[in-house]
Design a protein around this motif. Structure first.
Motif, PDB file in Angstrom:
ATOM      1  N   MET A 120       0.849  -1.196   0.000  1.00  0.00           N
ATOM      2  CA  MET A 120       0.000   0.000   0.000  1.00  0.00           C
ATOM      3  C   MET A 120       0.881   1.241   0.000  1.00  0.00           C
ATOM      4  O   MET A 120       1.715   1.420   0.860  1.00  0.00           O
ATOM      5  N   GLY A 121       0.724   2.115  -0.965  1.00  0.00           N
ATOM      6  CA  GLY A 121       1.488   3.344  -0.993  1.00  0.00           C
ATOM      7  C   GLY A 121       0.883   4.400  -0.100  1.00  0.00           C
ATOM      8  O   GLY A 121      -0.315   4.636  -0.133  1.00  0.00           O
ATOM      9  N   ARG A 122       1.738   5.047   0.683  1.00  0.00           N
ATOM     10  CA  ARG A 122       1.239   6.055   1.614  1.00  0.00           C
ATOM     11  C   ARG A 122       2.203   7.218   1.687  1.00  0.00           C
ATOM     12  O   ARG A 122       3.409   7.061   1.563  1.00  0.00           O
ATOM     13  N   ASP A 123       1.648   8.400   1.926  1.00  0.00           N
ATOM     14  CA  ASP A 123       2.465   9.559   2.221  1.00  0.00           C
ATOM     15  C   ASP A 123       3.179   9.317   3.545  1.00  0.00           C
ATOM     16  O   ASP A 123       2.591   8.810   4.507  1.00  0.00           O
ATOM     17  N   VAL A 183      -0.156  -0.640  12.155  1.00  0.00           N
ATOM     18  CA  VAL A 183       0.374  -1.973  11.893  1.00  0.00           C
ATOM     19  C   VAL A 183      -0.263  -2.912  12.908  1.00  0.00           C
ATOM     20  O   VAL A 183      -0.136  -2.701  14.118  1.00  0.00           O
ATOM     21  N   VAL A 184      -0.960  -3.929  12.418  1.00  0.00           N
ATOM     22  CA  VAL A 184      -1.683  -4.846  13.295  1.00  0.00           C
ATOM     23  C   VAL A 184      -0.972  -6.192  13.327  1.00  0.00           C
ATOM     24  O   VAL A 184      -0.668  -6.781  12.283  1.00  0.00           O
ATOM     25  N   VAL A 185      -0.697  -6.666  14.537  1.00  0.00           N
ATOM     26  CA  VAL A 185      -0.061  -7.959  14.755  1.00  0.00           C
ATOM     27  C   VAL A 185      -0.973  -8.765  15.678  1.00  0.00           C
ATOM     28  O   VAL A 185      -1.688  -8.200  16.513  1.00  0.00           O
ATOM     29  N   SER A 186      -0.942 -10.074  15.544  1.00  0.00           N
ATOM     30  CA  SER A 186      -1.952 -10.919  16.173  1.00  0.00           C
ATOM     31  C   SER A 186      -2.094 -10.751  17.678  1.00  0.00           C
ATOM     32  O   SER A 186      -3.208 -10.613  18.197  1.00  0.00           O
ATOM     33  N   ASP A 187      -0.975 -10.758  18.407  1.00  0.00           N
ATOM     34  CA  ASP A 187      -1.053 -10.771  19.865  1.00  0.00           C
ATOM     35  C   ASP A 187       0.130 -10.004  20.440  1.00  0.00           C
ATOM     36  O   ASP A 187       1.072  -9.668  19.710  1.00  0.00           O
ATOM     37  N   ASP A 211      -1.853  -0.595   7.477  1.00  0.00           N
ATOM     38  CA  ASP A 211      -0.743  -0.706   6.541  1.00  0.00           C
ATOM     39  C   ASP A 211      -0.085  -2.061   6.720  1.00  0.00           C
ATOM     40  O   ASP A 211       0.681  -2.283   7.646  1.00  0.00           O
ATOM     41  N   ALA A 212      -0.408  -2.985   5.849  1.00  0.00           N
ATOM     42  CA  ALA A 212       0.109  -4.334   5.959  1.00  0.00           C
ATOM     43  C   ALA A 212       1.554  -4.450   5.496  1.00  0.00           C
ATOM     44  O   ALA A 212       2.211  -5.454   5.756  1.00  0.00           O
ATOM     45  N   ALA A 213       2.065  -3.429   4.827  1.00  0.00           N
ATOM     46  CA  ALA A 213       3.393  -3.527   4.234  1.00  0.00           C
ATOM     47  C   ALA A 213       4.492  -2.972   5.114  1.00  0.00           C
ATOM     48  O   ALA A 213       5.672  -3.178   4.832  1.00  0.00           O
ATOM     49  N   TYR A 214       4.148  -2.244   6.183  1.00  0.00           N
ATOM     50  CA  TYR A 214       5.185  -1.572   6.982  1.00  0.00           C
ATOM     51  C   TYR A 214       5.813  -2.553   7.956  1.00  0.00           C
ATOM     52  O   TYR A 214       5.108  -3.268   8.652  1.00  0.00           O
TER      53      TYR A 214
END
Length: 259
Positions: free
Chosen positions: A1-4, A11-15, A256-259
């Motif tokens: 995902m491109g972002r400014d 950023v979401v991580v499971s636990d 943002d899944a790519a960061y």
């Protein structure tokens, strides 16, 4: 995902355990990049269970041995004004988790004076501001942190900047005393908002469903006087590292899944 680069990223991580590891990975990449050509890296740490978990993950990471820690200076976004040996000291928690396990000069660890240091609360805040100023510039009396870690309370406070209190409005000094804190212990020292926002990167680490509302308000651009976390913004990046429970109210297009 491109972002400014100026946008707030989530950023979401499971636990929580996986989240601590992800943040540790990113932190070591960032410190290595910063120090590779001999530049200093000033880092502001946070307390709390997740702050300590991230530091433990850094200490146990195989890449930690490759960092020239003599180029890294550690500070704290806030500190509890309690005795030096008190388990509630953010600095003591950080030493136990990481700092006692790496080869770093003692002068690179910048603690706020403890309550048994002989300094008053006001003098401790003034001394911390003076230490910060040693690494400042003519334009600002504090360093620009390569990374400023922040925890977030369910009430949306960051560091010891609590909602609807005078400390969140201070802009002319780097550190201020906090009395009658709504969260114990009652006396603290905190960085002010201009110091936090002079950071190149602000990384906010939060877990649990009780933090979901604060995260939602921050992303919605709430007024920072009542929602301090909404006013935290790095000059290059502002990243919320969260677990799935804290992300329950985040719109999918903000992740943002790519960061």
């Amino acid at each position: 995902m491109g972002r400014d680069s100026s946008e707030k990223r989530v950023v979401v991580v499971s636990d929580p355990a996986a989240l601590a590891q992800r943040v540790a990975d990113r932190f070591l990449v960032r410190v290595r990049a910063r120090t590779a050509d001999g530049r200093l890296a000033h880092i502001a740490l946070t307390g709390g269970s997740m702050g300590a978990a991230v530091l433990r993950a850094v200490a146990q990471h195989p890449d930690a041995a490759g960092i020239d820690w003599s180029l890294v200076h550690f500070w704290w976004g806030d500190e509890r004004f309690v005795p030096a040996a008190d388990a509630e000291r953010n600095a003591l928690q950080a030493r136990t988790a990481l700092l006692d396990h790496i080869d770093i000069p003692a002068g690179n660890i910048h603690e706020v004076a403890a309550s048994d240091s002989g300094l008053s609360l006001d003098a401790a805040a003034e001394a911390y501001a003076a230490d910060l100023a040693r690494f400042g510039t003519p334009e600002q009396a504090w360093p620009s942190f390569a990374v400023c870690f922040l925890g977030v309370g369910p009430d949306a406070h960051i560091a010891s900047l609590f909602p609807d209190r005078d400390e969140i409005l201070v802009t002319d000094v780097a550190a201020v005393p906090v009395r009658n804190s709504p969260k114990p212990p009652p006396e603290r020292v905190t960085l002010t908002r201009p110091v936090i926002n002079a950071s190149k990167r602000v990384w906010l680490v939060l877990t649990g469903a009780e933090k979901a509302s604060a995260l939602g308000l921050a992303l919605a651009g709430a007024n920072y006087t009542s929602v301090p976390v909404a006013g935290a913004k790095g000059r290059k990046r502002t990243v919320f590292f969260v677990d799935e429970a804290a992300a329950s109210k985040v719109e999918p297009d903000l992740i943002d899944a790519a960061y």
